[in-house]
Design a protein around this motif. Structure first.
Motif, PDB file in Angstrom:
ATOM      1  N   PHE A   6       0.837  -1.189   0.000  1.00 55.45           N
ATOM      2  CA  PHE A   6       0.000   0.000   0.000  1.00 55.45           C
ATOM      3  C   PHE A   6       0.880   1.251   0.000  1.00 55.45           C
ATOM      4  O   PHE A   6       0.663   2.185  -0.774  1.00 55.45           O
ATOM      5  N   THR A   7       1.879   1.258   0.857  1.00 52.81           N
ATOM      6  CA  THR A   7       2.815   2.386   0.931  1.00 52.81           C
ATOM      7  C   THR A   7       3.629   2.490  -0.357  1.00 52.81           C
ATOM      8  O   THR A   7       3.793   3.578  -0.913  1.00 52.81           O
ATOM      9  N   ASP A   8       4.126   1.378  -0.834  1.00 50.09           N
ATOM     10  CA  ASP A   8       4.898   1.348  -2.078  1.00 50.09           C
ATOM     11  C   ASP A   8       4.071   1.946  -3.219  1.00 50.09           C
ATOM     12  O   ASP A   8       4.524   2.842  -3.930  1.00 50.09           O
ATOM     13  N   PHE A   9       2.836   1.490  -3.374  1.00 49.08           N
ATOM     14  CA  PHE A   9       1.983   1.982  -4.452  1.00 49.08           C
ATOM     15  C   PHE A   9       1.676   3.460  -4.268  1.00 49.08           C
ATOM     16  O   PHE A   9       1.668   4.235  -5.223  1.00 49.08           O
ATOM     17  N   GLY A  10       1.418   3.876  -3.037  1.00 45.57           N
ATOM     18  CA  GLY A  10       1.132   5.284  -2.773  1.00 45.57           C
ATOM     19  C   GLY A  10       2.293   6.186  -3.149  1.00 45.57           C
ATOM     20  O   GLY A  10       2.102   7.232  -3.781  1.00 45.57           O
ATOM     21  N   LEU A  11       3.497   5.778  -2.802  1.00 43.33           N
ATOM     22  CA  LEU A  11       4.671   6.582  -3.142  1.00 43.33           C
ATOM     23  C   LEU A  11       4.903   6.611  -4.654  1.00 43.33           C
ATOM     24  O   LEU A  11       5.247   7.653  -5.215  1.00 43.33           O
ATOM     25  N   ARG A  12       4.665   5.488  -5.317  1.00 45.24           N
ATOM     26  CA  ARG A  12       4.816   5.464  -6.776  1.00 45.24           C
ATOM     27  C   ARG A  12       3.830   6.420  -7.449  1.00 45.24           C
ATOM     28  O   ARG A  12       4.190   7.132  -8.381  1.00 45.24           O
ATOM     29  N   VAL A  13       2.583   6.410  -6.973  1.00 42.64           N
ATOM     30  CA  VAL A  13       1.566   7.310  -7.538  1.00 42.64           C
ATOM     31  C   VAL A  13       1.996   8.758  -7.346  1.00 42.64           C
ATOM     32  O   VAL A  13       1.969   9.562  -8.282  1.00 42.64           O
ATOM     33  N   LEU A  14       2.388   9.111  -6.134  1.00 39.45           N
ATOM     34  CA  LEU A  14       2.795  10.489  -5.866  1.00 39.45           C
ATOM     35  C   LEU A  14       3.991  10.893  -6.719  1.00 39.45           C
ATOM     36  O   LEU A  14       4.032  12.000  -7.270  1.00 39.45           O
ATOM     37  N   VAL A  46      -5.677   2.987  -2.878  1.00 44.48           N
ATOM     38  CA  VAL A  46      -4.578   3.873  -2.489  1.00 44.48           C
ATOM     39  C   VAL A  46      -4.922   5.322  -2.826  1.00 44.48           C
ATOM     40  O   VAL A  46      -4.764   6.221  -1.994  1.00 44.48           O
ATOM     41  N   VAL A  47      -5.405   5.554  -4.034  1.00 46.72           N
ATOM     42  CA  VAL A  47      -5.745   6.915  -4.456  1.00 46.72           C
ATOM     43  C   VAL A  47      -6.887   7.469  -3.617  1.00 46.72           C
ATOM     44  O   VAL A  47      -6.869   8.640  -3.216  1.00 46.72           O
ATOM     45  N   HIS A  48      -7.861   6.635  -3.306  1.00 46.43           N
ATOM     46  CA  HIS A  48      -8.967   7.084  -2.442  1.00 46.43           C
ATOM     47  C   HIS A  48      -8.427   7.522  -1.074  1.00 46.43           C
ATOM     48  O   HIS A  48      -8.791   8.587  -0.565  1.00 46.43           O
TER      49      HIS A  48
END
Length: 145
Positions: A6-14, A46-48
């Motif tokens: 979840f954290t990995d995906f969130g940082l990638r999105v940002l 993650v985006v939500h």
């Protein structure tokens, strides 16, 4: 310490969103999922989460998409990771009950070092993460869209 997906995906999105300000088309979740070969369903969650915290702004409908809500330099890495991880204490002395509870320093030492971890990460911003060569790599991903 291992961070969650979840954290990995969130940082990638940002990180991906840092390079989208000059794009004619909005960045979408399916686009990010394709570029990073990630599950669209996971990215939606993650985006939500990030939109609820005011980190990303979202627009629905045709032509809608995602964008950073603030300049990248304002996002502190430690704060992002702490929120994305939603980590409680590293150890819970009550479950299962520990015979040393109340006479052991382990939980305090772990809490102190976890705080030091977040403090060290807060020495960096999202803008620091996407300096070249990372920015150039993200721009290449955008061009593939």
């Amino acid at each position: 310490m291992q961070l969650t997906r979840f954290t990995d995906f969130g940082l990638r999105v940002l990180m991906y969103l840092t390079q989208c300000r000059d794009r004619p088309a909005a960045v979408t979740i399916p686009e990010i999922a394709t570029r990073f070969d990630l599950s669209r369903n996971h990215l939606v969650k993650v985006v939500h989460f990030m939109s609820q915290r005011g980190w990303v702004s979202t627009t629905r409908g045709k032509g809608g998409g995602l964008a950073l809500a603030r300049p990248a330099a304002e996002y502190r890495l430690g704060d992002l990771v702490r929120e994305l991880e939603q980590q409680g204490p590293l150890i819970d002395c009550r479950e299962p009950p520990c015979a040393l509870d109340g006479a052991c320093r382990l939980a305090g030492v772990l809490a102190q070092t976890l705080q030091a971890f977040y403090d060290a990460l807060n020495g960096y911003s999202l803008a620091d993460l996407v300096r070249d060569p990372t920015a150039a790599a993200i721009i290449k991903l955008h061009r593939a869209a």
